[in-house]
Design an enzyme around this catalytic site. Structure first.
Site, PDB file in Angstrom:
ATOM      1  N   ALA A  47       0.836  -1.205   0.000  1.00 52.95           N
ATOM      2  CA  ALA A  47       0.000   0.000   0.000  1.00 52.95           C
ATOM      3  C   ALA A  47       0.872   1.257   0.000  1.00 52.95           C
ATOM      4  CB  ALA A  47      -0.925  -0.009   1.213  1.00 52.95           C
ATOM      5  N   THR A  71       3.655  -7.800   3.212  1.00 56.93           N
ATOM      6  CA  THR A  71       3.680  -7.899   1.749  1.00 56.93           C
ATOM      7  C   THR A  71       4.716  -8.917   1.279  1.00 56.93           C
ATOM      8  OG1 THR A  71       2.884  -5.646   1.495  1.00 56.93           O
ATOM      9  CG2 THR A  71       4.088  -6.581  -0.381  1.00 56.93           C
ATOM     10  N   GLU A  91      -8.371 -20.251  -5.198  1.00 56.25           N
ATOM     11  CA  GLU A  91      -8.346 -20.294  -3.731  1.00 56.25           C
ATOM     12  C   GLU A  91      -9.770 -20.337  -3.202  1.00 56.25           C
ATOM     13  OE1 GLU A  91      -4.118 -18.118  -2.726  1.00 56.25           O
ATOM     14  OE2 GLU A  91      -5.862 -16.833  -2.834  1.00 56.25           O
ATOM     15  N   HIS A 149      -6.320 -17.955   9.379  1.00 55.38           N
ATOM     16  CA  HIS A 149      -6.051 -18.796   8.203  1.00 55.38           C
ATOM     17  C   HIS A 149      -6.130 -20.247   8.650  1.00 55.38           C
ATOM     18  CE1 HIS A 149      -4.175 -20.396   4.616  1.00 55.38           C
ATOM     19  NE2 HIS A 149      -4.156 -19.201   4.076  1.00 55.38           N
ATOM     20  N   ARG A 200     -12.683 -18.870   3.999  1.00 57.40           N
ATOM     21  CA  ARG A 200     -11.688 -19.126   5.038  1.00 57.40           C
ATOM     22  C   ARG A 200     -12.265 -19.261   6.444  1.00 57.40           C
ATOM     23  NH1 ARG A 200      -6.748 -15.293   3.806  1.00 57.40           N
ATOM     24  NH2 ARG A 200      -6.350 -16.658   2.048  1.00 57.40           N
ATOM     25  N   HIS A 260      -4.400 -14.327  10.770  1.00 58.94           N
ATOM     26  CA  HIS A 260      -3.764 -14.089   9.472  1.00 58.94           C
ATOM     27  C   HIS A 260      -3.967 -12.670   8.947  1.00 58.94           C
ATOM     28  CE1 HIS A 260      -2.227 -15.090   5.515  1.00 58.94           C
ATOM     29  NE2 HIS A 260      -3.367 -14.733   4.951  1.00 58.94           N
ATOM     30  N   GLU A 281      -3.874  -2.843   4.736  1.00 57.06           N
ATOM     31  CA  GLU A 281      -4.430  -3.619   5.852  1.00 57.06           C
ATOM     32  C   GLU A 281      -4.760  -2.752   7.076  1.00 57.06           C
ATOM     33  OE1 GLU A 281      -2.392  -7.341   6.429  1.00 57.06           O
ATOM     34  OE2 GLU A 281      -3.506  -7.776   8.267  1.00 57.06           O
ATOM     35  N   ARG A 297     -12.492 -11.515   4.679  1.00 56.42           N
ATOM     36  CA  ARG A 297     -11.812 -11.206   3.419  1.00 56.42           C
ATOM     37  C   ARG A 297     -11.732 -12.430   2.517  1.00 56.42           C
ATOM     38  NH1 ARG A 297      -6.360 -11.660   1.588  1.00 56.42           N
ATOM     39  NH2 ARG A 297      -5.651 -12.338   3.632  1.00 56.42           N
TER      40      ARG A 297
HETATM   41  P1  FAD Z   1       2.541  -4.345   5.124  1.00 53.53           P
HETATM   42  O1  FAD Z   1       3.045  -5.006   3.906  1.00 53.53           O
HETATM   43  O2  FAD Z   1       2.368  -5.188   6.328  1.00 53.53           O
HETATM   44  O3  FAD Z   1       3.547  -3.164   5.426  1.00 53.53           O
HETATM   45  C1  FAD Z   1       3.448  -2.406   6.605  1.00 53.53           C
HETATM   46  C2  FAD Z   1       4.548  -1.382   6.599  1.00 53.53           C
HETATM   47  O4  FAD Z   1       4.330  -0.459   7.651  1.00 53.53           O
HETATM   48  C3  FAD Z   1       5.930  -1.962   6.821  1.00 53.53           C
HETATM   49  O5  FAD Z   1       6.843  -1.272   6.002  1.00 53.53           O
HETATM   50  C4  FAD Z   1       6.218  -1.635   8.283  1.00 53.53           C
HETATM   51  O6  FAD Z   1       7.580  -1.483   8.555  1.00 53.53           O
HETATM   52  C5  FAD Z   1       5.517  -0.305   8.392  1.00 53.53           C
HETATM   53  N1  FAD Z   1       5.156   0.088   9.759  1.00 53.53           N
HETATM   54  C6  FAD Z   1       4.345  -0.562  10.638  1.00 53.53           C
HETATM   55  N2  FAD Z   1       4.269   0.135  11.786  1.00 53.53           N
HETATM   56  C7  FAD Z   1       5.045   1.237  11.615  1.00 53.53           C
HETATM   57  C8  FAD Z   1       5.390   2.329  12.439  1.00 53.53           C
HETATM   58  N3  FAD Z   1       4.934   2.449  13.692  1.00 53.53           N
HETATM   59  N4  FAD Z   1       6.233   3.267  11.950  1.00 53.53           N
HETATM   60  C9  FAD Z   1       6.735   3.177  10.705  1.00 53.53           C
HETATM   61  N5  FAD Z   1       6.433   2.163   9.875  1.00 53.53           N
HETATM   62  C10 FAD Z   1       5.596   1.210  10.329  1.00 53.53           C
HETATM   63  N6  FAD Z   1      -2.776 -11.178   0.675  1.00 53.53           N
HETATM   64  C11 FAD Z   1      -3.068 -11.423  -0.613  1.00 53.53           C
HETATM   65  O7  FAD Z   1      -3.814 -10.662  -1.244  1.00 53.53           O
HETATM   66  N7  FAD Z   1      -2.518 -12.525  -1.237  1.00 53.53           N
HETATM   67  C12 FAD Z   1      -1.692 -13.388  -0.602  1.00 53.53           C
HETATM   68  O8  FAD Z   1      -1.204 -14.338  -1.201  1.00 53.53           O
HETATM   69  C13 FAD Z   1      -1.394 -13.159   0.765  1.00 53.53           C
HETATM   70  N8  FAD Z   1      -0.590 -14.015   1.449  1.00 53.53           N
HETATM   71  C14 FAD Z   1      -0.234 -13.701   2.743  1.00 53.53           C
HETATM   72  C15 FAD Z   1       0.671 -14.518   3.417  1.00 53.53           C
HETATM   73  C16 FAD Z   1       1.082 -14.188   4.696  1.00 53.53           C
HETATM   74  C17 FAD Z   1       2.059 -15.072   5.412  1.00 53.53           C
HETATM   75  C18 FAD Z   1       0.571 -13.022   5.324  1.00 53.53           C
HETATM   76  C19 FAD Z   1       0.982 -12.646   6.705  1.00 53.53           C
HETATM   77  C20 FAD Z   1      -0.349 -12.217   4.654  1.00 53.53           C
HETATM   78  C21 FAD Z   1      -0.752 -12.546   3.368  1.00 53.53           C
HETATM   79  N9  FAD Z   1      -1.651 -11.735   2.671  1.00 53.53           N
HETATM   80  C22 FAD Z   1      -1.950 -12.007   1.367  1.00 53.53           C
HETATM   81  C23 FAD Z   1      -2.087 -10.457   3.235  1.00 53.53           C
HETATM   82  C24 FAD Z   1      -1.230  -9.340   2.632  1.00 53.53           C
HETATM   83  O9  FAD Z   1       0.098  -9.786   2.496  1.00 53.53           O
HETATM   84  C25 FAD Z   1      -1.244  -8.098   3.490  1.00 53.53           C
HETATM   85  O10 FAD Z   1      -2.556  -7.763   3.857  1.00 53.53           O
HETATM   86  C26 FAD Z   1      -0.641  -6.936   2.734  1.00 53.53           C
HETATM   87  O11 FAD Z   1       0.644  -7.269   2.267  1.00 53.53           O
HETATM   88  C27 FAD Z   1      -0.577  -5.702   3.608  1.00 53.53           C
HETATM   89  O12 FAD Z   1       0.156  -4.722   2.946  1.00 53.53           O
HETATM   90  P2  FAD Z   1       0.312  -3.304   3.592  1.00 53.53           P
HETATM   91  O13 FAD Z   1       1.084  -2.488   2.630  1.00 53.53           O
HETATM   92  O14 FAD Z   1      -1.005  -2.819   4.041  1.00 53.53           O
HETATM   93  O15 FAD Z   1       1.170  -3.570   4.916  1.00 53.53           O
HETATM   94  C1  SIN Z   2      -2.579 -17.748   1.001  1.00 50.77           C
HETATM   95  O1  SIN Z   2      -1.708 -17.840   0.151  1.00 50.77           O
HETATM   96  O2  SIN Z   2      -3.219 -18.690   1.466  1.00 50.77           O
HETATM   97  C2  SIN Z   2      -2.864 -16.402   1.540  1.00 50.77           C
HETATM   98  C3  SIN Z   2      -3.723 -15.708   0.601  1.00 50.77           C
HETATM   99  C4  SIN Z   2      -4.338 -14.535   1.266  1.00 50.77           C
HETATM  100  O3  SIN Z   2      -4.137 -14.298   2.446  1.00 50.77           O
HETATM  101  O4  SIN Z   2      -5.086 -13.849   0.575  1.00 50.77           O
END
Ligand code: FAD
Ligand code: SIN
Length: 533
Positions: free
Chosen positions: A17, A44, A114, A238, A290, A351, A375, A386
């Site tokens: 994001a 991510t 999925e 999950h 899920r 998850h 997120e 979700r």
């Molecule tokens: P994140 O990628 O979590 O990034 C958060 C950022 O904020 C990081 O850079 C962190 O350092 C920063 N941050 C946090 N707190 C602070 C702070 N206080 N000060 C400064 N920086 C801060 N979703 C899918 O759609 N498909 C998938 O296949 C999938 N697989 C997944 C597998 C796993 C194991 C997990 C855990 C999640 C998965 N998800 C999947 C969910 C998805 O990965 C996340 O919802 C998504 O990546 C969130 O992205 P984001 O940019 O919102 O936050």
């Molecule tokens: C997974 O690969 O099962 C995670 C997919 C997701 O969280 O959307």
């Protein structure tokens, strides 16, 4: 104390994001991206399965919208669902342009399947999609001279009108105070607009697939500054996290079930070696949404006193399994499990945080100058549950939407005023770091036991009393000692726990991810559990 107000926009978070927003904004503006820890430390980079988008001629937006609404159990906002899904193909196109090497079948993208999806529509890079996406976004951002990336900065609180030199007390957001995690200094970073992209709050639970830093920082900061937060009771578990005594949070992607994997009871119990999902969702079986599959696994584990259930894809040819899941295969091999020949022990684990800071279709929060994406936010896409692989998609679409709104309204954003520096009077280092760690574990344990997959009012109330007791202790710590990353996270974790429990207590029905034995049925009209500070 150094002070820098030369950035137009601050993005807190460098995941899907945050970087999507920064890259779009950099067309016109100077952007500062802050990250807690390294730039690749968010969820991510850990994403496995992929990204959902309608890309197959036999699929339609209407199908994807319906699947998302069905999974969301009537709590989604339809206009958001339509907005995100209709923008998905373009988002995938942008990623391809940035160099994400999605898997292909000859000339067309390979689409996997999925749970909850009626069609194959998940683009992926093997079983490590997130890493490929994170790398491509980071390379694009690093190459852009309008983007400054600053890792190891933990945002502590939003700067608002009450931090202005000439106190205005308004809710206008001007940036963040952030801890330099290496020097221990706290700096004020100001800008005309701020985007929260700090990810979820998974680590509020004892068992979670999320990385260490998923402590709900953005949700807690926005709440403290006065923004509404919604759907916090909708915590997604999950169904298939690896059960292993050493490796506690390794996900086994849902795509394993999508490509034919079966859930089975382990040998040694009645029905051992047999599938059980027919008792929970006879039609969709392992590909039910899920919440249903996670509850089924949890039910079987508790009913039979098991440590885990089995996920078995060993009936498929070994080459097929290795080709589709090379990273999982490698990890399991290291741990002595051959997934081509034997089942994988799995348990449910937290998850995804479906709730968060309430935003509109442009990523705007309640507070002027503050946006949120990914997120950390509650956009209306996921509702009560979700749909798999809709999360990364939301990050790209809302990261870009927030950026476009800021660019379109740029003239409405004033220059930040002079801001009071961080109060440096709390110079004493705590000699009780161990207490912070213990309190953290205590929260995660009672949240798992009392606010988990199946809830009761009594357990929720018990959790609320614990939170009230700990709050005093944590605030005393925060008020008296120099801030550290652990202390910042503990304070946010506790705040997030309170929001989850209060939302859960406000819903008198079972819907989607929120299952409460005292109210097992779903009401005709969902209750409104939006929390107002
Ligand atoms: P994140 O990628 O979590 O990034 C958060 C950022 O904020 C990081 O850079 C962190 O350092 C920063 N941050 C946090 N707190 C602070 C702070 N206080 N000060 C400064 N920086 C801060 N979703 C899918 O759609 N498909 C998938 O296949 C999938 N697989 C997944 C597998 C796993 C194991 C997990 C855990 C999640 C998965 N998800 C999947 C969910 C998805 O990965 C996340 O919802 C998504 O990546 C969130 O992205 P984001 O940019 O919102 O936050
Ligand atoms: C997974 O690969 O099962 C995670 C997919 C997701 O969280 O959307």
């Amino acid at each position: 104390m150094s002070f820098d107000s030369s950035y137009d926009v601050i993005v807190v978070g460098s995941g899907a994001a945050g970087l999507s927003a920064a890259i779009s904004l950099a067309e016109k503006h100077k952007v500062l991206v802050l990250a807690k820890g390294t730039l690749t430390g968010g969820s991510t980079a850990w994403a496995q399965g992929g990204i959902a988008a309608v890309l197959d001629a036999g699929d339609t937006f209407a199908n994807h919208i319906d699947d998302t609404m069905v999974a969301g159990a009537g709590l989604n906002r339809r206009e958001t669902v339509e907005f995100v899904i209709e923008n998905a193909p373009e988002a995938i196109e942008r990623l391809i342009t940035m160099g994400v090497p999605f898997n292909k079948d000859e000339d067309t993208l390979h689409l996997t399947r999925e749970g909850g999806h009626s069609h194959r529509r998940i683009v992926h890079v093997d079983d490590a999609t997130g890493w490929a996406v994170q790398e491509a976004l980071l390379k694009t951002a690093e190459a852009n001279s309008n983007i400054t990336l600053l890792p190891h900065r933990a945002a502590i609180d939003l700067i608002t009108g009450r931090h202005e030199e000439k106190f205005s007390g308004s809710g206008r957001v001007w940036g963040v105070y952030a801890l330099d995690q290496q020097s221990g200094d706290v700096e004020a970073y100001t800008a005309r607009a701020t985007i929260l992209a700090t990810g979820g709050a998974g680590r509020v639970y004892l068992f979670s697939t999320a990385p260490r830093g998923a402590t709900g920082d953005g949700i807690a900061m926005a709440w403290r500054a006065g923004a509404r937060v919604s759907n916090m009771e909708m915590m997604q578990f999950h169904p298939t996290c690896l059960y292993n005594l050493e490796v506690k949070n390794f996900l086994i992607t849902e795509a394993v079930r999508g490509e034919g994997g079966h859930l089975k009871l382990p040998p040694g119990v009645t029905g051992g070696g047999e599938r059980f999902m027919q008792r929970f969702d006879a039609e969709r079986m392992e590909l039910a949404p899920r919440d249903i599959v996670a509850r089924a696994n949890d039910h079987e584990i508790k009913r039979l006193g098991l440590d885990y259930v089995h996920l078995d894809i060993s009936h498929k040819p070994p080459e097929f399994v290795r080709e589709h899941f090379p990273n999982i295969d490698e990890k399991l091999t290291e741990l002595g499990i051959d997934m081509t020949k034997e089942p994988i022990p799995v348990v449910p684990a937290q998850h995804y945080t479906c709730g968060g800071v309430l935003i509109d279709l442009k990523g705007r929060t309640d507070l002027p100058g503050l946006y949120a994406a990914g997120e950390v936010s509650e956009s209306g896409l996921h509702g009560a549950n979700r749909l798999a692989s809709n999360s990364l998609l939301e990050c790209f679409v809302f990261g870009d939407a927030a950026a476009r709104d800021i660019m379109a309204r740029w003239d409405e954003f004033d220059e930040p005023p002079a801001i009071r520096p961080w109060d440096e009077s709390r110079v004493t280092d705590s000699d009780e770091e161990v207490v912070i760690k213990q309190t953290w574990t205590e929260i995660r344990r009672f949240m798992w036991n009392y606010v988990g997959i199946v809830r009761t009012t009594k357990r929720l109330e018990r959790a609320r009393s614990r939170i009230a007791l700990l709050r005093e202790e944590v605030e005393e710590y925060y008020g008296n000692f120099r801030v550290t990353t652990d202390l910042i996270e503990l304070r946010n974790l506790l705040q997030t726990a309170e929001l989850i429990v209060n939302s859960a207590l406000a819903r008198h029905e079972s819907r989607g991810l929120h299952y409460i034995s005292d109210y097992p049925d779903m009401l005709d009209e969902p209750e409104d559990t939006v929390l107002v500070p």
